[in-house]
Design a protein around this motif. Structure first.
Motif, PDB file in Angstrom:
ATOM      1  N   VAL A   1     -13.803  -0.527  28.939  1.00  0.00           N
ATOM      2  CA  VAL A   1     -12.539  -0.595  29.661  1.00  0.00           C
ATOM      3  C   VAL A   1     -12.299   0.678  30.470  1.00  0.00           C
ATOM      4  O   VAL A   1     -12.067   0.619  31.680  1.00  0.00           O
ATOM      5  CB  VAL A   1     -11.363  -0.856  28.699  1.00  0.00           C
ATOM      6  CG1 VAL A   1     -10.048  -0.921  29.460  1.00  0.00           C
ATOM      7  CG2 VAL A   1     -11.593  -2.155  27.929  1.00  0.00           C
ATOM      8  N   VAL A   2     -12.353   1.838  29.826  1.00  0.00           N
ATOM      9  CA  VAL A   2     -12.158   3.091  30.553  1.00  0.00           C
ATOM     10  C   VAL A   2     -13.331   3.346  31.494  1.00  0.00           C
ATOM     11  O   VAL A   2     -13.159   3.890  32.583  1.00  0.00           O
ATOM     12  CB  VAL A   2     -11.970   4.263  29.575  1.00  0.00           C
ATOM     13  CG1 VAL A   2     -11.825   5.590  30.323  1.00  0.00           C
ATOM     14  CG2 VAL A   2     -10.731   4.027  28.699  1.00  0.00           C
ATOM     15  N   GLY A   3     -14.543   2.924  31.082  1.00  0.00           N
ATOM     16  CA  GLY A   3     -15.692   3.024  31.956  1.00  0.00           C
ATOM     17  C   GLY A   3     -16.548   4.255  31.762  1.00  0.00           C
ATOM     18  O   GLY A   3     -17.320   4.626  32.650  1.00  0.00           O
ATOM     19  N   LEU A   4     -16.451   4.905  30.596  1.00  0.00           N
ATOM     20  CA  LEU A   4     -17.258   6.093  30.340  1.00  0.00           C
ATOM     21  C   LEU A   4     -18.653   5.709  29.879  1.00  0.00           C
ATOM     22  O   LEU A   4     -18.853   4.663  29.256  1.00  0.00           O
ATOM     23  CB  LEU A   4     -16.589   6.953  29.262  1.00  0.00           C
ATOM     24  CG  LEU A   4     -15.171   7.440  29.538  1.00  0.00           C
ATOM     25  CD1 LEU A   4     -14.676   8.293  28.384  1.00  0.00           C
ATOM     26  CD2 LEU A   4     -15.108   8.214  30.839  1.00  0.00           C
ATOM     27  N   ASP A   5     -19.628   6.577  30.166  1.00  0.00           N
ATOM     28  CA  ASP A   5     -20.945   6.377  29.584  1.00  0.00           C
ATOM     29  C   ASP A   5     -20.928   6.921  28.162  1.00  0.00           C
ATOM     30  O   ASP A   5     -19.908   7.421  27.673  1.00  0.00           O
ATOM     31  CB  ASP A   5     -22.030   7.039  30.437  1.00  0.00           C
ATOM     32  CG  ASP A   5     -21.848   8.549  30.581  1.00  0.00           C
ATOM     33  OD1 ASP A   5     -21.081   9.159  29.805  1.00  0.00           O
ATOM     34  OD2 ASP A   5     -22.480   9.128  31.488  1.00  0.00           O
ATOM     35  N   ALA A   6     -22.063   6.805  27.469  1.00  0.00           N
ATOM     36  CA  ALA A   6     -22.096   7.197  26.059  1.00  0.00           C
ATOM     37  C   ALA A   6     -21.763   8.673  25.882  1.00  0.00           C
ATOM     38  O   ALA A   6     -21.048   9.051  24.944  1.00  0.00           O
ATOM     39  CB  ALA A   6     -23.467   6.873  25.459  1.00  0.00           C
ATOM     40  N   LYS A   7     -22.280   9.521  26.774  1.00  0.00           N
ATOM     41  CA  LYS A   7     -22.004  10.953  26.644  1.00  0.00           C
ATOM     42  C   LYS A   7     -20.531  11.249  26.882  1.00  0.00           C
ATOM     43  O   LYS A   7     -19.920  12.052  26.151  1.00  0.00           O
ATOM     44  CB  LYS A   7     -22.861  11.748  27.622  1.00  0.00           C
ATOM     45  CG  LYS A   7     -22.682  13.263  27.466  1.00  0.00           C
ATOM     46  CD  LYS A   7     -23.541  14.029  28.452  1.00  0.00           C
ATOM     47  CE  LYS A   7     -23.405  15.538  28.222  1.00  0.00           C
ATOM     48  NZ  LYS A   7     -21.987  15.991  28.287  1.00  0.00           N
ATOM     49  N   GLY A   8     -19.946  10.618  27.912  1.00  0.00           N
ATOM     50  CA  GLY A   8     -18.531  10.842  28.190  1.00  0.00           C
ATOM     51  C   GLY A   8     -17.652  10.389  27.039  1.00  0.00           C
ATOM     52  O   GLY A   8     -16.703  11.091  26.659  1.00  0.00           O
ATOM     53  N   ALA A   9     -17.950   9.220  26.488  1.00  0.00           N
ATOM     54  CA  ALA A   9     -17.175   8.729  25.349  1.00  0.00           C
ATOM     55  C   ALA A   9     -17.364   9.629  24.139  1.00  0.00           C
ATOM     56  O   ALA A   9     -16.419   9.889  23.385  1.00  0.00           O
ATOM     57  CB  ALA A   9     -17.584   7.297  25.020  1.00  0.00           C
ATOM     58  N   ALA A  10     -18.584  10.105  23.943  1.00  0.00           N
ATOM     59  CA  ALA A  10     -18.852  11.002  22.816  1.00  0.00           C
ATOM     60  C   ALA A  10     -18.067  12.297  22.945  1.00  0.00           C
ATOM     61  O   ALA A  10     -17.558  12.837  21.951  1.00  0.00           O
ATOM     62  CB  ALA A  10     -20.348  11.290  22.729  1.00  0.00           C
ATOM     63  N   ASP A  11     -17.949  12.812  24.170  1.00  0.00           N
ATOM     64  CA  ASP A  11     -17.174  14.033  24.384  1.00  0.00           C
ATOM     65  C   ASP A  11     -15.701  13.812  24.023  1.00  0.00           C
ATOM     66  O   ASP A  11     -15.053  14.685  23.433  1.00  0.00           O
ATOM     67  CB  ASP A  11     -17.276  14.479  25.843  1.00  0.00           C
ATOM     68  CG  ASP A  11     -18.658  15.030  26.190  1.00  0.00           C
ATOM     69  OD1 ASP A  11     -19.403  15.381  25.263  1.00  0.00           O
ATOM     70  OD2 ASP A  11     -18.979  15.101  27.392  1.00  0.00           O
ATOM     71  N   VAL A  12     -15.167  12.653  24.387  1.00  0.00           N
ATOM     72  CA  VAL A  12     -13.772  12.345  24.058  1.00  0.00           C
ATOM     73  C   VAL A  12     -13.570  12.267  22.560  1.00  0.00           C
ATOM     74  O   VAL A  12     -12.582  12.773  22.006  1.00  0.00           O
ATOM     75  CB  VAL A  12     -13.348  11.014  24.720  1.00  0.00           C
ATOM     76  CG1 VAL A  12     -11.958  10.595  24.243  1.00  0.00           C
ATOM     77  CG2 VAL A  12     -13.349  11.147  26.241  1.00  0.00           C
ATOM     78  N   LEU A  13     -14.518  11.632  21.867  1.00  0.00           N
ATOM     79  CA  LEU A  13     -14.367  11.360  20.437  1.00  0.00           C
ATOM     80  C   LEU A  13     -14.887  12.485  19.554  1.00  0.00           C
ATOM     81  O   LEU A  13     -14.657  12.469  18.342  1.00  0.00           O
ATOM     82  CB  LEU A  13     -15.107  10.065  20.079  1.00  0.00           C
ATOM     83  CG  LEU A  13     -14.589   8.797  20.768  1.00  0.00           C
ATOM     84  CD1 LEU A  13     -15.499   7.624  20.441  1.00  0.00           C
ATOM     85  CD2 LEU A  13     -13.157   8.498  20.352  1.00  0.00           C
ATOM     86  N   GLY A  14     -15.599  13.441  20.138  1.00  0.00           N
ATOM     87  CA  GLY A  14     -16.181  14.511  19.335  1.00  0.00           C
ATOM     88  C   GLY A  14     -17.319  14.028  18.464  1.00  0.00           C
ATOM     89  O   GLY A  14     -17.508  14.509  17.341  1.00  0.00           O
TER      90      GLY A  14
END
Length: 210
Positions: free
Chosen positions: A155-168
């Motif tokens: 939905v937000v459209g992040l790749d795995a690295k971007g999502a990982a950065d958000v979630l820690g």
């Protein structure tokens, strides 16, 4: 003044979104409105996955206040901007959860539900449904880690690295959670189709979530 490309969206408009963010940082109010319209719906969907429908608008508004205040200090392209705003929204959501003493929820609009025909039993079809924004209700039935991973990626459209950065978390952990969440969503979508009998005609799925 920055002029957005007509009809641009997340899939085709990363260049103009980057330009819009840059213009907004220089004080262009029209550009900021363009950025808001492009990012807000996906950001709101993510906040819904954390705090639920009732409080999502207020929490997302708080996030936008911080985004506007800190925008001059942001550096990066459209992908980094989506990740940056998602991190701010997540922090505001977690602050809200701590203030209210409520547990995080995974869910979306309780008034919408999308179902698929019986043959729909793949993660790609579940992601296809999410791409329309009409299947968020089913995310309420996922574990929170899977729900966050699915929403951030699909939905937000992040790749795995971007999502990982958000979630820690590590990118591999996010990929795994997203894959498991999409598989479960596929099962739920199939289950609901047997009772409601609604056929889905969707849009092309994003294939890179796993």
């Amino acid at each position: 003044m920055m002029t957005p490309v007509a009809g641009a969206d997340h899939d085709s408009g990363d260049a103009w979104l980057t330009a819009a963010v840059d213009a907004a940082q220089r004080g262009d109010e029209t550009a900021f409105r363009v950025v808001y319209r492009a990012v807000h719906p996906r950001l709101l969907a993510y906040v819904r996955a954390l705090v639920g429908e009732v409080d999502a608008e207020d929490v997302t508004s708080e996030a936008w206040l911080q985004i506007a205040r800190d925008l001059e200090r942001f550096g990066g392209d459209a992908d980094r901007f989506r990740g940056w705003t998602a991190t701010i929204a997540r922090n505001r959501a977690l602050d809200h959860i701590r203030r209210t003493g409520r547990r995080p929820v995974a869910g979306g609009d309780e008034n919408v539900l999308l179902t698929l025909p019986d043959r729909a039993d793949t993660a790609d079809q579940a992601l296809e449904a999410l791409a329309t924004g009409r299947a968020m209700r089913l995310i309420a039935r996922l574990p929170l880690d899977q729900a966050e991973a699915v929403v951030l990626r699909a939905v937000v459209g992040l790749d795995a690295k971007g999502a990982a950065d958000v979630l820690g978390k590590r990118p591999g952990a996010v990929r795994t959670a997203a894959h498991r969440g999409l598989r479960r969503l596929a099962e739920l979508l199939t289950e609901t189709s047997t009772s409601d009998g609604v056929t889905f005609a969707g849009t092309p799925a994003q294939k890179d979530v796993r």
